[in-house]
Design a protein around this motif. Structure first.
Motif, short mmCIF file in Angstrom:
data_model
loop_
_atom_site.label_atom_id
_atom_site.label_comp_id
_atom_site.label_asym_id
_atom_site.label_seq_id
_atom_site.Cartn_x
_atom_site.Cartn_y
_atom_site.Cartn_z
N TRP A 47 -12.11 -21.29 -45.33
CA TRP A 47 -13.29 -20.46 -46.12
C TRP A 47 -13.94 -21.32 -47.33
O TRP A 47 -13.25 -21.57 -48.22
CB TRP A 47 -13.14 -19.15 -46.76
CG TRP A 47 -12.89 -18.18 -45.62
CD1 TRP A 47 -11.44 -17.70 -45.14
CD2 TRP A 47 -13.77 -17.53 -44.57
NE1 TRP A 47 -11.83 -16.68 -44.19
CE2 TRP A 47 -13.15 -16.41 -43.99
CE3 TRP A 47 -15.16 -17.35 -44.67
CZ2 TRP A 47 -13.87 -16.00 -42.73
CZ3 TRP A 47 -15.76 -16.76 -43.56
CH2 TRP A 47 -14.77 -15.86 -42.85
N ASP A 77 -16.77 -21.84 -50.51
CA ASP A 77 -17.72 -21.51 -51.34
C ASP A 77 -18.77 -22.66 -51.65
O ASP A 77 -18.34 -23.41 -52.26
CB ASP A 77 -17.18 -21.07 -52.76
CG ASP A 77 -18.01 -20.56 -53.66
OD1 ASP A 77 -17.54 -19.79 -54.82
OD2 ASP A 77 -19.27 -20.80 -53.58
N GLN A 108 -27.92 -15.83 -53.58
CA GLN A 108 -26.48 -15.06 -53.08
C GLN A 108 -26.14 -15.51 -51.87
O GLN A 108 -26.70 -15.38 -50.94
CB GLN A 108 -26.72 -13.39 -53.16
CG GLN A 108 -27.19 -13.10 -54.59
CD GLN A 108 -25.70 -13.01 -55.26
OE1 GLN A 108 -24.69 -13.10 -54.99
NE2 GLN A 108 -26.14 -13.29 -56.74
N PRO A 146 -22.66 -15.88 -49.22
CA PRO A 146 -21.26 -15.51 -48.56
C PRO A 146 -20.45 -16.79 -48.37
O PRO A 146 -21.12 -17.89 -48.14
CB PRO A 146 -21.41 -14.76 -47.36
CG PRO A 146 -22.64 -15.34 -46.76
CD PRO A 146 -23.80 -15.71 -48.01
N SER A 160 -30.01 -17.57 -48.45
CA SER A 160 -29.44 -17.14 -47.13
C SER A 160 -30.72 -16.42 -46.28
O SER A 160 -31.68 -15.85 -47.03
CB SER A 160 -28.45 -16.06 -47.34
OG SER A 160 -28.12 -15.63 -46.22
N LYS A 215 -19.45 -14.53 -40.40
CA LYS A 215 -19.42 -13.09 -40.63
C LYS A 215 -18.72 -12.65 -39.60
O LYS A 215 -17.81 -11.48 -39.77
CB LYS A 215 -20.85 -12.61 -40.39
CG LYS A 215 -21.85 -12.74 -41.50
CD LYS A 215 -23.15 -12.16 -41.41
CE LYS A 215 -24.04 -12.45 -42.68
NZ LYS A 215 -25.36 -11.79 -42.40
N LYS A 268 -14.89 -13.33 -40.51
CA LYS A 268 -14.43 -12.43 -41.66
C LYS A 268 -14.25 -11.10 -41.29
O LYS A 268 -13.32 -10.39 -41.82
CB LYS A 268 -15.60 -12.69 -42.70
CG LYS A 268 -15.14 -11.96 -44.24
CD LYS A 268 -14.05 -12.86 -44.69
CE LYS A 268 -13.75 -12.47 -46.18
NZ LYS A 268 -12.78 -13.06 -46.69
#
Length: 539
Positions: free
Chosen positions: A384, A386, A414, A416, A452, A531, A534
């Motif tokens: 993952w 960031d 923002q 994910p 996003s 997504k 996750k």
């Protein structure tokens, strides 16, 4: 964590074990005193960390170093001794000791252990990187040897054929050794001066496609089509040539292009791995050279803060006692001296000065950690990611390239976390940010936007630099294409970046530019897969 303590005094061994378990609570500590006990522990118990006294009953620290390096050379060994002169300390470090700590300063043992274990992890990662580089070179050699296309490697300075693959041996009719003894001018029917001029064009990438006539061992002359360009092998700047008979164009056209693309991809990966292995070694050196003194400074500042608080309490109490017991004249004399020496100002400023110093050491640790994060090889382990952390780590690494030329403006949305390869994404961001800085001649602005949208995240890096000419825009992602001066760029940065984003991450890398108004490079990375993965993990 298995820790072997080589110490003949139980009280010292107890103190060493206590300090060790402060930083390694789960450590299994084993003790040894004599040489045979030490060898048995090395062979059978396989320690992961060794803390050794220098003076022992039947051998010394130098012999312990030799035994440890012979049996487990990758295990950190720290000398923990009561006293050691400078000459012996230097001999220990040259002999393979990772550090040495005096017993009257055991508070330094914990930071030294942490530093040694981190250094071991970095060195293991660097060994993996170097092994990967060797594998890449072996893969290139396999590609060269097993390819059906005729391939030659030529020294552009001497015109000597450095290597020829089996397909070239079959095509020309000479053995590999015979071909390696020839100059390319013995195969090419053009005059010597023209051949050298064409090689110079290929090596400088002014031209990559040629049509020649080549001689073969049976005396025949065949029309050939040649794709050529520079390649670096074993530190030498050489010229590759992929040759095919024009008469067989229809049959081998597709195979030729595939060989060309695979060779370029192999070279690109070699360049990238060399760069990242070098940065990994730099990070290990920085950590070793900086973390130790920073740890000492931080520890000493903490002690200084504690001592300062005690001095403040003592002076305050002393002043109260003097007011009650001392003669007025003596009390006035001391008060005047305190004012002259500015004792109150010193006591008031001391906590703030120590706090600012501690903040400085934390900033140094953050910078070093950013370099470690950037250089850590995650290529084999998707994780993952960031994106904002990648951007911050990369900005710290390239800041010296940007700070005198550009103001960096960050407008983060923002985002994910996504699945990806942090090491490779860092490489893309480095290429784009350095290119943005180099496009600015004097002073300008670099703007980073993230957002996003739908099933994608976007990263845009814009600069107010010179921009890219319209005729060059279609070629900016081609391998080895560059508008920079010779020696200023390899033309690989954007092609590697494009490959990482499109092939490795399934995304898109685009550019919008206008001469005189700057450029905007935009990365799109898919979010839908991240997504779904996750949700499955959380579920």
């Amino acid at each position: 964590m298995r820790v072997l303590i080589l110490e003949d005094y139980d009280s010292d061994a107890d103190l060493i074990e206590r300090e060790t378990q402060e930083v390694l609570p789960q450590a299994q500590c084993k003790r040894a005193i004599y040489r045979e006990e030490f060898i048995a522990a090395l062979d059978n118990w396989r320690p992961e960390l060794i803390l050794a006294d220098y003076t022992l009953p039947d051998f010394d620290g130098m012999e312990a170093l030799g035994l440890a390096r012979a049996r487990c050379p990758d295990i950190p060994l720290l000398i923990v001794t009561g006293s050691i002169d400078e000459e012996t300390a230097v001999a220990c470090m040259r002999g393979g000791a990772w550090n040495y700590i005096l017993k009257d300063r055991l508070s330094r043992l914990g930071p030294a252990i942490v530093d040694a274990l981190k250094r071991r992890e970095l060195e293991a990662a660097n060994r993996r990187n170097l092994e990967a580089l060797r594998e890449r070179e072996a893969r290139y050699r396999s590609l060269f040897t097993n390819n059906h296309a005729v391939m030659l490697i030529i020294d552009p300075q001497s015109a000597l054929i450095v290597d020829a693959n089996p397909a070239a041996v079959a095509y020309y009719g000479w053995s590999r050794d015979e071909l390696k003894g020839k100059k390319i001018t013995e195969l090419n029917t053009l005059p010597l001066a023209e051949v050298k001029a064409e090689m110079a064009r290929a090596h400088s990438e002014q031209r990559r496609h040629f049509c020649f006539k080549h001689r073969r061992a049976d005396g025949s002359t065949r029309a050939v089509e040649v794709f050529a360009g520079p390649i670096t092998l074993e530190g030498r700047s050489l010229l590759y040539s992929i040759v095919h008979d024009i008469g067989e164009r229809a049959r081998v056209e597709e195979e030729l292009q595939q060989a060309y693309d695979e060779l370029k991809a192999a070279q690109s990966q070699l360049v990238q791995n060399e760069k990242m292995a070098a940065i990994g070694l730099l990070a290990a050196g920085v950590a070793h050279e900086i973390n130790n003194p920073v740890g000492f400074v931080t520890s000493n500042l903490g002690s200084l803060a504690k001592y300062g608080r005690r001095l403040q309490q003592f002076i305050k109490r002393q002043d109260e006692v003097l007011k009650r017991c001392a003669e007025p004249e003596s009390h006035r004399e001391l008060a005047a001296l305190a004012r002259e020496l500015r004792i109150d100002e010193i006591l008031n400023d001391m906590p703030a000065l120590i706090e600012e110093s501690l903040e400085g050491t934390e900033r140094v640790k953050t910078i070093v950690q950013s370099l470690k994060n950037f250089s850590r090889s995650d290529r084999q382990h998707e994780d993952w990611v960031d994106i904002h952390q990648c951007l911050e780590d990369t900005l710290r690494v390239v800041w010296n390239e940007l700070k005198y030329k550009a103001t960096v403006v960050k407008e983060y949305g923002q985002l994910p976390p996504i699945r990806g390869f942090p090491h490779e994404l860092n490489q893309v961001l480095v290429n784009l940010l350095i290119n943005a800085g180099q496009a600015i001649s004097e002073q300008g602005e670099i703007r980073i936007n993230t957002w996003s949208a739908g099933n994608n995240i976007h990263i845009a890096i814009a600069d107010t630099g010179s921009g890219i000419a319209a005729e060059h825009l279609p070629r900016v992602f081609e391998p080895f294409f560059t508008t920079k001066e010779v020696g200023k760029g390899t033309g690989l940065g954007l092609s590697i970046s494009y490959d990482i984003i499109t092939r490795l991450h399934g995304g898109e890398l685009t550019v919008d530019s206008e001469p005189g108004r700057g450029s905007v490079f935009t990365i799109r990375l898919p979010l839908s897969l991240a997504k779904r993965d996750k949700v499955e993990e959380d579920g």
